[in-house]
Design a protein around this motif. Structure first.
Motif: not given
Length: 598
Positions: A453, A455-456, A459
């Motif tokens: 769940r 990002t960027g 993650a």
């Protein structure tokens, strides 16, 4: 005896030397071994003399100092080291046998003394530690020490905010984060001004206890002390047409548009040329030094202050809304590098109070940067104006919990539940509570709970942790640090220490983690636990471990056969290295023996 006790109460003792560790080691290295010495320069009040005195403590060191009164007397600074009548050649011969010579206030030396110092540097037999103040005319023989590359020069930078906080904790103690920030902004590295402000605030009863905590806050006017007047003389003596009116209007309403409708443009140009006012790319005018606005507001009479406060209220509200939007946008873009937001700061400093939405945005921004004490303080500011504001209550709960304290404020949030469980030592319950903030699971060492769940950079951190990829964790930490997430970066580096197979890479990650953790205002999270003991000396580790276990200084002194003063000195040195302000922050940084696995 009574007289002695009464006089002792007014005796000002030096604050414990704190911070400047890198500069201290540089100076010590420059006057050791085969080195010839160093020149230390900086503005008045920056702590040059205290720094070099600490650097030569315990060494066999001869001392000399220039004074304004003796600038016309040949060799006056060295009168205690030389015969009454002596030539320059003979003086060089006599002092060449001195192993280490500290020359303070070298910019005030008489010409003969300055020439003597220069010749000693040329001959190179005496190690020289020379201190000079910037912004004054120094004898040519002194300035040529560094321009002629006879000695290296250390230009002393202002004390960083983190080290200012440590100094205030050691010398004043118990000041909350926004008060520390205010003192740092006002002093801008002038340690004489810093200490005088603290003393004046205390003497005038301007410190108020923060709720039921052990902290104290300062709101309201700046005491206009002798040093404050000295540092702002160029401001208070402005007499050009329209200049004082422009300065006062900025003090009570900055930023203001730099146009003819709000300010006298001719006066503004003169003030800008003299470095008192800055006009940004958007045409907004501000005072350059935060001390200036505070002093102008303090010296304004009641009627003048009432008039100036009344006129720019709409603009101030609009500026505050702009600051709130800027902070909110930065958080949404996952980039919390420091942004200027002076309006909220001076409204709080003046005791005006701020809307809860602005306080919550400031608190969240500070928390994401790892500035947990600031986040706590901003949350409390918002709760003063709106006691039931849910956003401020949540930020207060999160900031106190990540400082290792369960806290007394309950907020209905999974994030607050997660960190409340961490503060109570229940890691399992903390992971079970991870919900809307999946990155919390990564910070707690369970990236699989994040469930894709993120990002960027978040993650990337989760992926590297799941793979046990030490270099990958280092890369994620660097990216987090670049975006201002200092606490998250410290945690990623700490996780990399355990993931690295190369001991050298692990040591590098540890060093970076510790350096960042020092800037996170006592953050106490699982990833940082037990991280930093390797940064201390063997004796400091002993003292800190016992202090973390709850022993008093006297008990530690008895156990280790040390004096209480020595124990205190070890603790202050350890606080500087660990980034802690007091012993309450030690348990999270020290892995106590009974908590270690068998």
């Amino acid at each position: 005896m009574t007289t002695f006790e009464r006089d002792a109460k007014t005796l000002e003792l030096p604050w414990p030397f704190t911070g400047r560790q890198d500069e201290l080691e540089l100076i010590r290295g420059s006057v050791a071994g085969g080195r010839h010495g160093i020149v230390v320069t900086g503005p008045a009040g920056r702590g040059k003399t205290r720094l070099v005195t600490e650097a030569v403590r315990g060494t066999d060191c001869a001392r000399a100092a220039g004074t304004p009164e003796t600038q016309g007397l040949p060799f006056a600074a060295f009168a205690h080291l030389l015969p009454e009548t002596v030539s320059l050649h003979r003086a060089v011969q006599l002092l060449s046998g001195v192993r280490l010579l500290l020359v303070d206030d070298a910019h005030l030396l008489d010409d003969a003394s300055a020439a003597l110092v220069h010749q000693l540097a040329v001959h190179g037999r005496t190690r020289l530690l020379v201190v000079a103040t910037d912004g004054t005319r120094a004898p040519g023989a002194i300035s040529r020490l560094w321009t002629g590359e006879l000695l290296p020069r250390l230009a002393l930078e202002p004390l960083p905010r983190e080290e200012t906080a440590q100094l205030l904790a050691a010398g004043a103690g118990g000041l909350e984060a926004l008060t520390v920030n205010r003192l740092h902004r006002l002093s801008q590295g002038d340690l004489r001004l810093l200490r005088e402000l603290v003393g004046a605030v205390r003497e005038q009863g301007l410190l108020k206890r923060v709720g039921d905590t052990a902290e104290w806050e300062w709101r309201g006017p700046v005491p206009v002390t002798a040093t404050v007047r000295e540092r702002t003389a160029d401001l208070l003596e402005r007499t050009g047409p329209g200049e004082r009116e422009a300065l006062d209007r900025l003090a009570f309403g900055e930023p203001l548009p730099a146009d003819a409708d709000t300010l006298d443009l001719a006066a503004l140009e003169a003030l800008e040329a003299d470095g008192l006012v800055h006009v940004d790319d958007h045409g907004a005018a501000r005072l350059v030094h935060s001390l200036h606005g505070a002093v102008l507001r303090s010296v304004a009479g009641r009627l003048r202050a009432r008039r100036l406060t009344r006129t720019p209220s709409d603009r101030t509200a609009a500026a505050l809304e702009t600051e709130t939007a800027t902070l909110t946008r930065a958080i949404a873009e996952a980039d919390v590098r420091a942004v200027p937001a002076p309006v909220g700061e001076w409204l709080v400093a003046e005791g005006t109070g701020i809307p809860a939405p602005h306080a919550a945005a400031r608190a969240r921004f500070a928390r994401l940067r790892g500035e947990l004490r600031e986040a706590t303080a901003w949350s409390r500011e918002g709760l003063r104006t709106t006691p039931d504001d849910p956003s401020c209550r949540l930020e207060l709960a999160l900031a106190t919990a990540q400082s290792g304290e369960p806290g007394s404020v309950v907020a209905p949030s999974a994030g607050a539940a997660t960190w409340g469980a961490v503060a109570h030592g229940d890691l399992g319950a903390a992971l079970d509570a991870v919900g809307a903030e999946p990155y919390d699971a990564v910070r707690l060492g369970a990236p699989e709970r994040a469930g894709g769940r993120l990002t960027g950079v978040f993650a990337a951190h989760a992926d590297a942790l799941a793979l046990g990829d030490g270099p990958g964790l280092d890369r994620a930490a660097r990216a987090l640090e670049e975006r201002g997430f200092l606490l998250f970066a410290a945690e990623a580096y700490a996780q990399a220490v355990r993931a690295h197979r190369d001991p050298g890479a692990a040591r590098t990650s540890r060093t970076r983690a510790v350096a960042l953790a020092r800037r996170c205002q006592g953050a106490r999270t699982p990833a940082l636990a037990g991280l930093v003991l390797g940064e201390l000396t063997a004796r400091q580790r002993q003292v800190v471990t016992l202090a973390a276990a709850g022993l008093t200084n006297r008990q530690i002194a008895d156990k280790l056969t040390l004096s209480i003063r020595t124990v205190g000195n070890h603790l202050y040195s350890a606080y500087t290295r660990l980034g802690a302000s007091d012993r309450d922050a030690l348990p999270c940084l020290v892995e106590l023996p009974e908590a270690q696995p068998a």
